[in-house]
Design a protein around this motif. Structure first.
Motif, PDB file in Angstrom:
ATOM      1  N   LYS A  30       0.844  -1.197   0.000  1.00  0.00           N
ATOM      2  CA  LYS A  30       0.000   0.000   0.000  1.00  0.00           C
ATOM      3  C   LYS A  30       0.870   1.234   0.000  1.00  0.00           C
ATOM      4  N   PHE A  31       0.532   2.175  -0.878  1.00  0.00           N
ATOM      5  CA  PHE A  31       1.312   3.398  -0.991  1.00  0.00           C
ATOM      6  C   PHE A  31       0.419   4.602  -1.161  1.00  0.00           C
ATOM      7  N   LYS A  32       0.996   5.763  -0.816  1.00  0.00           N
ATOM      8  CA  LYS A  32       0.291   7.010  -1.085  1.00  0.00           C
ATOM      9  C   LYS A  32       1.061   7.711  -2.190  1.00  0.00           C
ATOM     10  N   ILE A  33       0.339   8.216  -3.142  1.00  0.00           N
ATOM     11  CA  ILE A  33       1.008   8.900  -4.262  1.00  0.00           C
ATOM     12  C   ILE A  33       0.212  10.168  -4.568  1.00  0.00           C
ATOM     13  N   PRO A  34       0.910  11.269  -4.910  1.00  0.00           N
ATOM     14  CA  PRO A  34       0.170  12.495  -5.227  1.00  0.00           C
ATOM     15  C   PRO A  34      -0.807  12.244  -6.371  1.00  0.00           C
ATOM     16  N   GLY A  35      -2.010  12.779  -6.215  1.00  0.00           N
ATOM     17  CA  GLY A  35      -3.028  12.569  -7.236  1.00  0.00           C
ATOM     18  C   GLY A  35      -2.645  13.121  -8.593  1.00  0.00           C
ATOM     19  N   THR A  36      -1.792  14.142  -8.572  1.00  0.00           N
ATOM     20  CA  THR A  36      -1.412  14.768  -9.827  1.00  0.00           C
ATOM     21  C   THR A  36      -0.358  13.971 -10.591  1.00  0.00           C
ATOM     22  N   ASP A  37       0.129  12.900 -10.011  1.00  0.00           N
ATOM     23  CA  ASP A  37       1.083  12.050 -10.733  1.00  0.00           C
ATOM     24  C   ASP A  37       0.348  11.230 -11.778  1.00  0.00           C
ATOM     25  N   LYS A  38       1.112  10.862 -12.807  1.00  0.00           N
ATOM     26  CA  LYS A  38       0.500  10.032 -13.847  1.00  0.00           C
ATOM     27  C   LYS A  38       0.574   8.574 -13.450  1.00  0.00           C
ATOM     28  N   PHE A  39      -0.285   7.793 -14.041  1.00  0.00           N
ATOM     29  CA  PHE A  39      -0.294   6.362 -13.769  1.00  0.00           C
ATOM     30  C   PHE A  39       1.047   5.732 -14.141  1.00  0.00           C
ATOM     31  N   VAL A  42       3.187   4.759 -11.296  1.00  0.00           N
ATOM     32  CA  VAL A  42       2.877   3.500 -10.621  1.00  0.00           C
ATOM     33  C   VAL A  42       3.514   2.349 -11.384  1.00  0.00           C
ATOM     34  N   ILE A  43       3.394   2.410 -12.709  1.00  0.00           N
ATOM     35  CA  ILE A  43       3.961   1.352 -13.551  1.00  0.00           C
ATOM     36  C   ILE A  43       5.479   1.292 -13.391  1.00  0.00           C
ATOM     37  N   ASP A  44       6.128   2.467 -13.423  1.00  0.00           N
ATOM     38  CA  ASP A  44       7.591   2.503 -13.276  1.00  0.00           C
ATOM     39  C   ASP A  44       8.016   1.992 -11.924  1.00  0.00           C
ATOM     40  N   PHE A  45       7.252   2.377 -10.905  1.00  0.00           N
ATOM     41  CA  PHE A  45       7.571   1.935  -9.555  1.00  0.00           C
ATOM     42  C   PHE A  45       7.543   0.419  -9.489  1.00  0.00           C
ATOM     43  N   LEU A  46       6.495  -0.160 -10.051  1.00  0.00           N
ATOM     44  CA  LEU A  46       6.374  -1.618 -10.042  1.00  0.00           C
ATOM     45  C   LEU A  46       7.526  -2.266 -10.801  1.00  0.00           C
ATOM     46  N   ARG A  47       7.867  -1.683 -11.945  1.00  0.00           N
ATOM     47  CA  ARG A  47       8.959  -2.250 -12.745  1.00  0.00           C
ATOM     48  C   ARG A  47      10.258  -2.274 -11.949  1.00  0.00           C
ATOM     49  N   ARG A  48      10.520  -1.187 -11.215  1.00  0.00           N
ATOM     50  CA  ARG A  48      11.761  -1.114 -10.450  1.00  0.00           C
ATOM     51  C   ARG A  48      11.730  -2.070  -9.275  1.00  0.00           C
ATOM     52  N   ALA A  62      -9.641  -5.161 -14.365  1.00  0.00           N
ATOM     53  CA  ALA A  62     -10.495  -4.969 -15.538  1.00  0.00           C
ATOM     54  C   ALA A  62      -9.741  -4.491 -16.774  1.00  0.00           C
ATOM     55  N   PHE A  63      -9.090  -3.355 -16.671  1.00  0.00           N
ATOM     56  CA  PHE A  63      -8.451  -2.800 -17.860  1.00  0.00           C
ATOM     57  C   PHE A  63      -7.144  -2.120 -17.487  1.00  0.00           C
ATOM     58  N   SER A  64      -6.318  -1.892 -18.518  1.00  0.00           N
ATOM     59  CA  SER A  64      -5.050  -1.186 -18.308  1.00  0.00           C
ATOM     60  C   SER A  64      -5.228   0.265 -18.669  1.00  0.00           C
ATOM     61  N   PRO A  65      -5.163   1.153 -17.697  1.00  0.00           N
ATOM     62  CA  PRO A  65      -5.333   2.563 -18.034  1.00  0.00           C
ATOM     63  C   PRO A  65      -4.144   3.092 -18.817  1.00  0.00           C
ATOM     64  N   ASN A  66      -4.393   4.115 -19.594  1.00  0.00           N
ATOM     65  CA  ASN A  66      -3.337   4.802 -20.311  1.00  0.00           C
ATOM     66  C   ASN A  66      -2.345   5.375 -19.292  1.00  0.00           C
ATOM     67  N   PRO A  67      -1.039   5.163 -19.476  1.00  0.00           N
ATOM     68  CA  PRO A  67      -0.063   5.656 -18.502  1.00  0.00           C
ATOM     69  C   PRO A  67      -0.117   7.169 -18.280  1.00  0.00           C
ATOM     70  N   ASP A  68      -0.694   7.913 -19.237  1.00  0.00           N
ATOM     71  CA  ASP A  68      -0.768   9.357 -19.073  1.00  0.00           C
ATOM     72  C   ASP A  68      -1.915   9.795 -18.165  1.00  0.00           C
ATOM     73  N   GLU A  69      -2.790   8.886 -17.832  1.00  0.00           N
ATOM     74  CA  GLU A  69      -3.926   9.279 -16.990  1.00  0.00           C
ATOM     75  C   GLU A  69      -3.446   9.641 -15.598  1.00  0.00           C
ATOM     76  N   LEU A  70      -4.101  10.614 -14.996  1.00  0.00           N
ATOM     77  CA  LEU A  70      -3.727  11.033 -13.658  1.00  0.00           C
ATOM     78  C   LEU A  70      -4.304  10.074 -12.626  1.00  0.00           C
ATOM     79  N   VAL A  71      -3.512   9.816 -11.608  1.00  0.00           N
ATOM     80  CA  VAL A  71      -3.937   8.898 -10.555  1.00  0.00           C
ATOM     81  C   VAL A  71      -5.211   9.384  -9.891  1.00  0.00           C
TER      82      VAL A  71
END
Lengths: 95, 313
Positions: A30-39, A42-48, A62-71
């Protein structure tokens, strides 16, 4: 990701990372991330964290959101119980 | 459903220039003239463009990307939307630049080809289905061949094939239902039954009404907070805060949604809507929103509304 939090009015979103299939389970899920960050963050964090380049990341199983979408937008639309559930898998899970 | 037919047949005439950094032989090749479907995506034009320039390209891997006046174009946004958004005065033909090298990975998400675009499209469709139905079972239950047929219908601009597959999987929805589901956050703030009832009985839920809910600060009276309309792609709305906009600034603002920004309150006092464009049309705001939603949506069931806002200095 949960770095020193500046005293700001930026709303933070709680993201709950859930492993799917044979993907490794994170110690801290579980993490807190600024809402203004892009998805993408999250993807990069997981990759690392998982040391993997190929990851399939979904919201609400359900679906993979576009990485540009805001959290914050994802949370507002697809979050529940105060968090955004993000599933990750090493191979394609939901088409 | 004539309007949908017009939308599907709509195209943007492009004059595509090869970026000078990639010209290896003089004289530089003439620009490629291509008619791009509104509902399509720029990377899908690669097979048409490459032959024009292949003789002048340096050897190596080709990852295609485009820019307009220096602004890298987001490839997952339909071509028609990009055009409506970036050209206040419709430029015909639309002059854009193609690159085959130097992909700006820090600014654009990668796109390696048709499969990437297809994946993005299918996920957009699932997202729309999730918003409309609370789950995306109908898309998940599509067979591989149906998914492929749907995708091909878009690539080929074949509306009949598209409608065949989409109605088979109940992707299309009834007018009123769709309208109410288009505004999930509004439902939550106004009470679910209220908005649904309003839409069903009041035939005059207009485009203006929808915009008031989406961009309350531009209509000065209401002050609904935290409104995000996911059936409607409103990312576009704040891309052009000023009438003369520099390419870098627009890109930066791309991700910002001014109605969430605490400073938005200040901006909105002097902001006014100058222009609204949907599928190249400047609709009257009195049009019933359900008509707009049913006829002007893109194949992924998202409605893109391009709004030009003038912000006072």
């Amino acid at each position: 990701m949960a770095a020193a939090e500046p005293p700001s009015s930026v709303r933070k979103v709680v993201v709950h990372l859930r492993a799917t299939g044979d993907a490794p389970i994170l110690k801290q899920a579980k993490f807190k991330i600024p809402g203004t960050d892009k998805f993408a963050k999250v993807i990069d964090f997981l990759r690392r964290q998982l040391h993997r380049d190929t990851l399939f990341v979904y919201v609400n199983s359900a679906f993979s959101p576009n990485p540009d979408e805001l959290v914050i937008d994802l949370y507002n639309n697809f979050g529940f119980d105060g968090k955004l559930v993000v599933n990750y898998a090493c191979s394609m899970a939901w088409g | 459903m004539e309007a949908q037919k017009f939308v599907w047949e709509g195209a943007i005439p492009l004059q595509i220039h090869l970026h000078e950094s990639q010209v290896t032989a003089l004289p530089p090749p003439p620009p490629a003239l291509i008619l791009a479907p509104r509902i399509g995506y720029l990377p899908l034009l690669a097979p048409l463009i490459k032959p024009y320039f292949s003789s002048t390209l340096p050897p190596g891997v080709d990852t295609i990307w485009f820019d307009y006046n220096g602004l890298p174009l987001k490839w997952y946004i339909p071509t028609g939307v990009l055009f409506d958004l970036l050209c206040p005065e419709p430029e015909r033909p639309w002059n854009i630049t193609v690159h085959f090298r130097g992909f700006p990975g820090n600014v654009l998400i990668p796109c390696e080809g048709e499969d990437c675009v297809k994946w993005s499209f299918i996920n957009s469709l699932k997202e729309a289905a999730y918003i409309m139905n609370g789950n995306c079972k109908n898309v998940m239950n599509m067979s591989q061949s149906d998914q492929l047929e749907l995708w091909n219908s878009i690539m080929n601009g074949n509306l009949e094939a598209y409608q065949r597959v989409s109605s088979k999987h109940k992707l299309s929805t009834v007018d009123d239902e769709y309208t109410s589901l288009c505004l999930p956050k509004a439902q939550q703030s106004l009470g679910e039954t209220n908005l649904t009832a309003q839409v069903k009985t009041d035939k005059c839920f207009t485009l203006r009404d929808a915009l008031k809910i989406l961009l309350p600060e531009l209509f000065s009276d209401e002050s609904l907070t935290n409104v995000k309309l996911s059936g409607v792609d409103f990312e576009d709305a704040v891309r052009n805060p000023n009438e003369d906009v520099s390419s870098d600034k627009v890109l930066e603002d791309q991700g910002q949604r001014s109605y969430k920004n605490p400073e938005a309150g200040n901006i909105s006092n002097s902001a006014e809507i100058k222009l609204i464009r949907i599928q190249g049309i400047e609709p009257k705001l009195e049009i019933p929103f359900s008509w707009v939603a049913n006829n002007l949506i893109n194949p992924d069931y998202f409605l893109h509304i391009c709004v030009y806002v003038k912000v006072g200095q």
